[in-house]
Design a protein around this motif. Sequence first.
Motif, PDB file in Angstrom:
ATOM      1  N   TYR A  77       0.849  -1.190   0.000  1.00 52.29           N
ATOM      2  CA  TYR A  77       0.000   0.000   0.000  1.00 52.29           C
ATOM      3  C   TYR A  77       0.881   1.236   0.000  1.00 52.29           C
ATOM      4  N   ILE A  78       0.394   2.313  -0.607  1.00 56.80           N
ATOM      5  CA  ILE A  78       1.067   3.615  -0.508  1.00 56.80           C
ATOM      6  C   ILE A  78       0.018   4.656  -0.153  1.00 56.80           C
ATOM      7  N   VAL A  79       0.411   5.602   0.668  1.00 54.09           N
ATOM      8  CA  VAL A  79      -0.514   6.655   1.074  1.00 54.09           C
ATOM      9  C   VAL A  79      -0.608   7.669  -0.069  1.00 54.09           C
ATOM     10  N   ALA A  80      -1.774   7.737  -0.672  1.00 54.84           N
ATOM     11  CA  ALA A  80      -1.984   8.585  -1.850  1.00 54.84           C
ATOM     12  C   ALA A  80      -1.706  10.050  -1.558  1.00 54.84           C
ATOM     13  N   ASP A  81      -2.035  10.498  -0.366  1.00 52.92           N
ATOM     14  CA  ASP A  81      -1.799  11.905  -0.006  1.00 52.92           C
ATOM     15  C   ASP A  81      -0.301  12.220  -0.025  1.00 52.92           C
ATOM     16  N   ASP A  82       0.514  11.273   0.417  1.00 49.22           N
ATOM     17  CA  ASP A  82       1.964  11.491   0.428  1.00 49.22           C
ATOM     18  C   ASP A  82       2.542  11.466  -0.988  1.00 49.22           C
ATOM     19  N   VAL A  83       1.966  10.631  -1.848  1.00 45.25           N
ATOM     20  CA  VAL A  83       2.397  10.598  -3.255  1.00 45.25           C
ATOM     21  C   VAL A  83       2.093  11.947  -3.908  1.00 45.25           C
ATOM     22  N   LYS A  84       0.880  12.424  -3.691  1.00 44.23           N
ATOM     23  CA  LYS A  84       0.449  13.688  -4.296  1.00 44.23           C
ATOM     24  C   LYS A  84       1.274  14.864  -3.777  1.00 44.23           C
ATOM     25  N   SER A  85       1.530  14.909  -2.469  1.00 45.79           N
ATOM     26  CA  SER A  85       2.271  16.049  -1.899  1.00 45.79           C
ATOM     27  C   SER A  85       3.720  16.102  -2.384  1.00 45.79           C
ATOM     28  N   ARG A  86       4.234  14.978  -2.888  1.00 45.84           N
ATOM     29  CA  ARG A  86       5.599  14.948  -3.420  1.00 45.84           C
ATOM     30  C   ARG A  86       5.627  15.145  -4.934  1.00 45.84           C
ATOM     31  N   GLY A  87       4.444  15.326  -5.534  1.00 46.94           N
ATOM     32  CA  GLY A  87       4.366  15.591  -6.973  1.00 46.94           C
ATOM     33  C   GLY A  87       4.695  14.392  -7.841  1.00 46.94           C
ATOM     34  N   ILE A  88       4.518  13.197  -7.306  1.00 51.53           N
ATOM     35  CA  ILE A  88       4.819  11.989  -8.075  1.00 51.53           C
ATOM     36  C   ILE A  88       3.600  11.644  -8.936  1.00 51.53           C
ATOM     37  N   PRO A  89       3.766  11.603 -10.256  1.00 48.29           N
ATOM     38  CA  PRO A  89       2.629  11.242 -11.123  1.00 48.29           C
ATOM     39  C   PRO A  89       2.216   9.786 -10.901  1.00 48.29           C
ATOM     40  N   GLU A  90       0.915   9.516 -10.929  1.00 50.43           N
ATOM     41  CA  GLU A  90       0.421   8.148 -10.719  1.00 50.43           C
ATOM     42  C   GLU A  90       1.036   7.161 -11.698  1.00 50.43           C
ATOM     43  N   GLY A  91       1.280   7.569 -12.922  1.00 47.20           N
ATOM     44  CA  GLY A  91       1.833   6.679 -13.928  1.00 47.20           C
ATOM     45  C   GLY A  91       3.271   6.266 -13.671  1.00 47.20           C
ATOM     46  N   LYS A  92       3.917   6.847 -12.676  1.00 44.25           N
ATOM     47  CA  LYS A  92       5.325   6.527 -12.380  1.00 44.25           C
ATOM     48  C   LYS A  92       5.477   5.410 -11.343  1.00 44.25           C
ATOM     49  N   MET A  93       4.351   4.928 -10.799  1.00 36.18           N
ATOM     50  CA  MET A  93       4.439   3.911  -9.755  1.00 36.18           C
ATOM     51  C   MET A  93       4.591   2.521 -10.376  1.00 36.18           C
ATOM     52  N   ILE A  94       5.257   1.613  -9.657  1.00 38.24           N
ATOM     53  CA  ILE A  94       5.374   0.233 -10.121  1.00 38.24           C
ATOM     54  C   ILE A  94       3.992  -0.397 -10.174  1.00 38.24           C
ATOM     55  N   ASN A  95       3.867  -1.436 -10.958  1.00 41.24           N
ATOM     56  CA  ASN A  95       2.595  -2.137 -11.066  1.00 41.24           C
ATOM     57  C   ASN A  95       2.282  -2.894  -9.779  1.00 41.24           C
ATOM     58  N   GLY A  96       1.023  -2.865  -9.416  1.00 47.61           N
ATOM     59  CA  GLY A  96       0.577  -3.696  -8.307  1.00 47.61           C
ATOM     60  C   GLY A  96       0.482  -3.015  -6.961  1.00 47.61           C
ATOM     61  N   VAL A  97       0.920  -1.746  -6.845  1.00 44.61           N
ATOM     62  CA  VAL A  97       0.767  -1.063  -5.561  1.00 44.61           C
ATOM     63  C   VAL A  97      -0.687  -0.610  -5.407  1.00 44.61           C
ATOM     64  N   THR A  98      -1.131  -0.572  -4.179  1.00 41.51           N
ATOM     65  CA  THR A  98      -2.503  -0.174  -3.872  1.00 41.51           C
ATOM     66  C   THR A  98      -2.475   1.153  -3.131  1.00 41.51           C
ATOM     67  N   GLN A  99      -3.101   2.164  -3.712  1.00 42.29           N
ATOM     68  CA  GLN A  99      -3.131   3.467  -3.056  1.00 42.29           C
ATOM     69  C   GLN A  99      -4.255   3.503  -2.034  1.00 42.29           C
ATOM     70  N   VAL A 100      -3.978   4.123  -0.904  1.00 44.96           N
ATOM     71  CA  VAL A 100      -4.964   4.281   0.151  1.00 44.96           C
ATOM     72  C   VAL A 100      -4.897   5.730   0.637  1.00 44.96           C
ATOM     73  N   ALA A 101      -6.056   6.334   0.863  1.00 49.00           N
ATOM     74  CA  ALA A 101      -6.105   7.709   1.363  1.00 49.00           C
ATOM     75  C   ALA A 101      -5.738   7.722   2.843  1.00 49.00           C
ATOM     76  N   GLY A 102      -5.115   8.787   3.289  1.00 50.05           N
ATOM     77  CA  GLY A 102      -4.734   8.897   4.688  1.00 50.05           C
ATOM     78  C   GLY A 102      -5.915   8.732   5.627  1.00 50.05           C
ATOM     79  N   GLN A 103      -7.072   9.244   5.227  1.00 51.32           N
ATOM     80  CA  GLN A 103      -8.254   9.130   6.086  1.00 51.32           C
ATOM     81  C   GLN A 103      -8.767   7.704   6.207  1.00 51.32           C
ATOM     82  N   ASP A 104      -8.318   6.806   5.324  1.00 52.46           N
ATOM     83  CA  ASP A 104      -8.761   5.409   5.362  1.00 52.46           C
ATOM     84  C   ASP A 104      -7.797   4.492   6.119  1.00 52.46           C
ATOM     85  N   LEU A 105      -6.712   5.066   6.649  1.00 52.08           N
ATOM     86  CA  LEU A 105      -5.725   4.230   7.344  1.00 52.08           C
ATOM     87  C   LEU A 105      -6.289   3.514   8.571  1.00 52.08           C
TER      88      LEU A 105
END
Length: 126
Positions: A85-113
């Motif tokens: 899993y990766i915290v989507a909020d942390d990905v977004k705050s670092r400016g990492i485009p979604e298309g740059k992630m390896i296949n198979g990771v699951t994004q989760v929102a911080g509020q859903d932790l």
Amino acid sequence: MKALQIIESAYRCTIEEQDDPSVWISQAMKGAGADLDILLRGNAVNYAVSGQDASGLVFGNKPQTQPPKLDQDLQGAIEKGITVYIVADDVKSRGIPEGKMINGVTQVAGQDLPGLFGNYDQIWHW
């Protein structure tokens, strides 16, 4: 027992190791039959960026001759059946485009932790 390994402190062993020990131990434990998954948050979300290249990494005048390949290590973990899993909020705050992630990771929102944590018997935080 089902455990979730939260990795937040990124690159802390890069000067000595060619990997992240918490990713390595997760794969080793999975191979021994443990039931565990990984959550990347904070700067550790960078581990899931595909195609990263740390060759040329130097600390002072000491070159890292075995640079980490964390994206490949995580891909191997996913192939072993570990959910990453990766915290989507942390990905977004670092400016990492979604298309740059390896296949198979699951994004989760911080509020859903909290809901995610409820699926595990133990939470280990690195």
